[in-house]
Structure formats: structure tokens, C-alpha cells
Design a protein around this motif. Structure first.
Motif, PDB file in Angstrom:
ATOM      1  N   SER A 225      45.611  53.114   7.817  1.00  0.00           N
ATOM      2  CA  SER A 225      44.700  52.849   7.974  1.00  0.00           C
ATOM      3  C   SER A 225      43.628  53.096   9.343  1.00  0.00           C
ATOM      4  O   SER A 225      43.873  51.970   9.748  1.00  0.00           O
ATOM      5  N   PRO A 226      42.708  54.331  10.220  1.00  0.00           N
ATOM      6  CA  PRO A 226      42.891  53.538  11.721  1.00  0.00           C
ATOM      7  C   PRO A 226      41.464  52.796  11.281  1.00  0.00           C
ATOM      8  O   PRO A 226      40.067  53.222  12.179  1.00  0.00           O
ATOM      9  N   LEU A 227      41.259  51.159  11.103  1.00  0.00           N
ATOM     10  CA  LEU A 227      40.715  50.473  11.122  1.00  0.00           C
ATOM     11  C   LEU A 227      41.153  49.210  11.487  1.00  0.00           C
ATOM     12  O   LEU A 227      42.300  48.926  11.554  1.00  0.00           O
ATOM     13  N   LEU A 228      39.908  48.679  11.975  1.00  0.00           N
ATOM     14  CA  LEU A 228      40.289  46.918  12.532  1.00  0.00           C
ATOM     15  C   LEU A 228      39.521  46.138  12.128  1.00  0.00           C
ATOM     16  O   LEU A 228      38.186  46.600  12.244  1.00  0.00           O
ATOM     17  N   THR A 229      39.897  44.512  11.125  1.00  0.00           N
ATOM     18  CA  THR A 229      38.949  44.292  10.626  1.00  0.00           C
ATOM     19  C   THR A 229      38.725  43.234  11.244  1.00  0.00           C
ATOM     20  O   THR A 229      37.537  41.885  10.611  1.00  0.00           O
ATOM     21  N   ALA A 230      39.790  42.669  12.123  1.00  0.00           N
ATOM     22  CA  ALA A 230      39.293  41.161  12.302  1.00  0.00           C
ATOM     23  C   ALA A 230      40.406  39.813  10.854  1.00  0.00           C
ATOM     24  O   ALA A 230      40.517  40.363   9.913  1.00  0.00           O
ATOM     25  N   GLY A 231      39.814  39.096  11.083  1.00  0.00           N
ATOM     26  CA  GLY A 231      39.388  37.816   9.685  1.00  0.00           C
ATOM     27  C   GLY A 231      40.697  37.630   9.555  1.00  0.00           C
ATOM     28  O   GLY A 231      41.622  37.820   9.820  1.00  0.00           O
ATOM     29  N   ASP A 232      40.738  37.026   8.246  1.00  0.00           N
ATOM     30  CA  ASP A 232      42.151  36.449   7.756  1.00  0.00           C
ATOM     31  C   ASP A 232      42.626  36.870   6.237  1.00  0.00           C
ATOM     32  O   ASP A 232      43.455  36.410   5.747  1.00  0.00           O
ATOM     33  N   ALA A 233      42.358  38.659   5.962  1.00  0.00           N
ATOM     34  CA  ALA A 233      42.569  39.340   5.136  1.00  0.00           C
ATOM     35  C   ALA A 233      44.318  38.914   5.114  1.00  0.00           C
ATOM     36  O   ALA A 233      45.193  38.918   6.263  1.00  0.00           O
ATOM     37  N   GLN A 234      44.836  38.946   3.698  1.00  0.00           N
ATOM     38  CA  GLN A 234      46.693  38.896   3.797  1.00  0.00           C
ATOM     39  C   GLN A 234      46.974  40.425   4.573  1.00  0.00           C
ATOM     40  O   GLN A 234      46.242  41.122   4.968  1.00  0.00           O
ATOM     41  N   ARG A 235      48.608  40.309   4.187  1.00  0.00           N
ATOM     42  CA  ARG A 235      48.987  41.446   5.223  1.00  0.00           C
ATOM     43  C   ARG A 235      49.367  41.836   3.643  1.00  0.00           C
ATOM     44  O   ARG A 235      48.992  41.345   2.425  1.00  0.00           O
ATOM     45  N   ILE A 236      50.069  43.477   3.968  1.00  0.00           N
ATOM     46  CA  ILE A 236      50.573  43.844   2.490  1.00  0.00           C
ATOM     47  C   ILE A 236      51.530  43.270   2.164  1.00  0.00           C
ATOM     48  O   ILE A 236      51.705  43.210   1.134  1.00  0.00           O
ATOM     49  N   ALA A 237      53.383  41.885   2.365  1.00  0.00           N
ATOM     50  CA  ALA A 237      53.793  41.312   1.830  1.00  0.00           C
ATOM     51  C   ALA A 237      53.411  39.898   2.469  1.00  0.00           C
ATOM     52  O   ALA A 237      53.481  39.289   3.538  1.00  0.00           O
ATOM     53  N   GLY A 238      53.263  38.842   1.864  1.00  0.00           N
ATOM     54  CA  GLY A 238      53.215  37.494   1.491  1.00  0.00           C
ATOM     55  C   GLY A 238      54.333  36.710   1.583  1.00  0.00           C
ATOM     56  O   GLY A 238      55.823  37.382   0.562  1.00  0.00           O
ATOM     57  N   GLY A 239      54.062  35.456   1.467  1.00  0.00           N
ATOM     58  CA  GLY A 239      55.564  34.476   1.181  1.00  0.00           C
ATOM     59  C   GLY A 239      56.047  34.143   2.347  1.00  0.00           C
ATOM     60  O   GLY A 239      56.143  34.110   3.507  1.00  0.00           O
ATOM     61  N   PRO A 240      57.198  33.368   1.826  1.00  0.00           N
ATOM     62  CA  PRO A 240      57.736  33.135   2.908  1.00  0.00           C
ATOM     63  C   PRO A 240      58.681  34.296   3.645  1.00  0.00           C
ATOM     64  O   PRO A 240      59.428  34.906   3.082  1.00  0.00           O
ATOM     65  N   SER A 241      58.967  34.293   4.390  1.00  0.00           N
ATOM     66  CA  SER A 241      59.846  35.115   5.270  1.00  0.00           C
ATOM     67  C   SER A 241      60.903  35.027   4.659  1.00  0.00           C
ATOM     68  O   SER A 241      62.087  34.481   4.235  1.00  0.00           O
ATOM     69  N   VAL A 242      61.995  36.359   5.562  1.00  0.00           N
ATOM     70  CA  VAL A 242      63.136  36.533   5.293  1.00  0.00           C
ATOM     71  C   VAL A 242      64.282  35.492   5.905  1.00  0.00           C
ATOM     72  O   VAL A 242      63.061  35.437   7.108  1.00  0.00           O
ATOM     73  N   ALA A 243      66.072  35.570   5.995  1.00  0.00           N
ATOM     74  CA  ALA A 243      66.221  35.394   7.337  1.00  0.00           C
ATOM     75  C   ALA A 243      66.589  36.199   7.819  1.00  0.00           C
ATOM     76  O   ALA A 243      66.637  36.074   9.161  1.00  0.00           O
ATOM     77  N   VAL A 244      66.814  37.245   7.389  1.00  0.00           N
ATOM     78  CA  VAL A 244      67.359  38.522   8.101  1.00  0.00           C
ATOM     79  C   VAL A 244      66.478  39.621   7.508  1.00  0.00           C
ATOM     80  O   VAL A 244      66.115  39.939   7.190  1.00  0.00           O
ATOM     81  N   PRO A 245      65.508  39.740   9.385  1.00  0.00           N
ATOM     82  CA  PRO A 245      64.581  40.901   8.386  1.00  0.00           C
ATOM     83  C   PRO A 245      65.204  41.847   7.822  1.00  0.00           C
ATOM     84  O   PRO A 245      66.492  42.841   8.224  1.00  0.00           O
TER      85      PRO A 245
END
Length: 267
Positions: A225-245
Motif C-alpha cells: 500500500s502506498p502509505l506511510l504510517t510510522a508508529g510501532d505496528a506489526q510487520r506481516i510476519a512476527g516472532g523469532p527470526s529464521v536462521a537463514v532467510p
């Protein structure tokens, strides 16, 4: 829909007219969208499950505004949303998203009736809720008046009284984990064993993060979406990061009014 950029060898044509794209300004029909987002044809033998996600994000990575995705969406995004549901056997969603977004049962749509019948599908996809606690409002239409019985995926250690309450409300409880929570790979297998191989998840971010981490996501349909919201909203995927993208490749890209509708497949 203004433009479709079909992708070959991971490249987007610089001139869409050279790729056979009609330049006229018109809205894509639901049939055209259904063809653009069709699930892969099953191979020989038992059809394998295919899990796709459908999410929306702002330019600065927010998956929500004021806790909901609707403010960063638009009408075309919702047409694609409806198309993806019209193609799916089941919609997998986290309990918190059910609560925040006010989920209702999926409805039968005449535009997809013939296509679904030809594919051996029921009139509408089932909603499958992932919940460890089963802390759900079983008086909602999602449980009291679905066209297709709602599924609740939980772990073997879930409270027996909550399981009994869910079943009494008409939900089908599916055990997909040995502990309290749901194991993503086991959830996919359990749904496939019920005959649901065209899988769609609409998140939320926590559930999508779990599916990504488990390596069970086959496809991501992402609206930017061509919008900018700033703030602390979640990304589309949360939780621990994967070891290899995990690497995905661009399959197709649609554009309208600055919104980008990308379809990405597992590399």
C-alpha cells in the motif's frame, strides 16, 4: 486493474505492452483474477497441500493501522482477497486476528460456484482458527451459522472443557500439536488429511511468522500500500527470526493507483 506484469526468469518487463499487456484502463474481472491467482495444478497421485498467505503492508512495513488491516487496504485489494478465498478449500487464521478483525463465516459467491464445483470443492471455504487456549466467543456467527463448519486447530494439551465447548458450538476440533500449541507442519498435514489441500492463511503476523519459521509457506500474495504510517505496528510476519532467510521469487505483479499486488513463490 491497470497493469499486469507477468514475470519470467525473475524479471519484470520494462514495457508492459511488449509483454502483451493491454493498455486500456479497466477493472479486471473476477474470472481474470482467478486465472492470475490459480493454485498450481496437482501432480500425479495424492494432491499435495499448497499453502499461500495473503497480506497487506504499507511502504514502511506496517501490517495494520490502529490494530486492523482495513485502513491500509483498498477496493482492489479486497477484490483479490475475495478471489483468493473463492479459490481456497480452507482459510487458516490466528485467534487474535479473528478477534481483532471481527471474522465472519466465508460466504458462497455465485461468481465462483462453477469453478468450485469443477474443482470438487464445497460452496465456500471453511475457516480454520489456530488457538492454544480456545479462548473464543462461540456465540459468534462464525460458529453458530457457518455455511461450512468452522475448524479449530489446537494442541493435545488444550483444556478438555474448552474443547467440549467448541464442539458443542458446532466447531470441529482438530488436534495438530502434542503440547498446548499448534505445530505448523502438523496443521498443514491435518488439513490435507481432511481433504483441504488449497490452503490460504490471512495471518495475523504471529501465525504467519510461525508458518515461515516452520518452512511450510509455499506462496505469498502481498499488497504493498502506498502509505506511510510510522508508529510501532506489526510487520506481516512476527516472532523469532529464521536462521537463514527464505528465498521467494516474483511470479506476477499487478499495479493500480500506486498499490502493488505481488505474488511470490518459494524459490
Amino acid at each position: 486493474m491497470r497493469r499486469l506484469f507477468p514475470v519470467t526468469d525473475q524479471t519484470v518487463p520494462e514495457n508492459p505492452n511488449e509483454a502483451g499487456v493491454a493498455p486500456e484502463d479497466r477493472e479486471w474481472s473476477l474470472d481474470e483474477l482467478a486465472e492470475a491467482y490459480a493454485y498450481p495444478e496437482p501432480g500425479p497421485g495424492e494432491p499435495a497441500p499448497w499453502l499461500r498467505a495473503n497480506m497487506v503492508s504499507t511502504l514502511d512495513g506496517a501490517a495494520q493501522h490502529d490494530g486492523r488491516s482495513q485502513p491500509i487496504s483498498n477496493a482492489t485489494d479486497m477484490r483479490i482477497f475475495g478471489t483468493l478465498r473463492g479459490l481456497a478449500d480452507v482459510v487458516l487464521v490466528g485467534a487474535e486476528t479473528v478477534r481483532q478483525e471481527g471474522y465472519r463465516p466465508a460466504r458462497a459467491r455465485a461468481e465462483f460456484a462453477e469453478r468450485r464445483e469443477a474443482a470438487g470443492q464445497g460452496p465456500a471455504p471453511a475457516i480454520a482458527i489456530v488457538s492454544a487456549s480456545l479462548d473464543l466467543d462461540f456465540s459468534l456467527p462464525l460458529f453458530t451459522s457457518p455455511l461450512v463448519p468452522t475448524l479449530v486447530l489446537t494442541g493435545a494439551a488444550a483444556a478438555p472443557d474448552r474443547i467440549a465447548t467448541a464442539e458443542k458450538a458446532g466447531a470441529r476440533v482438530v488436534i495438530a500439536g502434542d503440547g498446548m500449541g499448534v505445530e505448523p507442519a502438523r496443521a498443514v498435514r491435518a488439513l490435507a488429511e481432511l481433504g483441504h489441500t488449497r490452503l490460504l492463511t490471512e495471518g495475523g503476523p504471529r501465525l504467519l511468522g510461525q508458518l515461515v519459521a516452520a518452512g511450510v509457506l509455499d506462496e505469498l500474495c502481498l499488497t504493498v500500500s502506498p502509505l506511510l504510517t510510522a508508529g510501532d505496528a506489526q510487520r506481516i510476519a512476527g516472532g523469532p527470526s529464521v536462521a537463514v532467510p527464505h528465498r521467494f521469487t516474483l511470479v506476477s505483479l499487478l499495479e493500480e493507483g500506486g498499490f502493488l499486488y505481488g505474488r511470490y513463490g518459494r524459490a
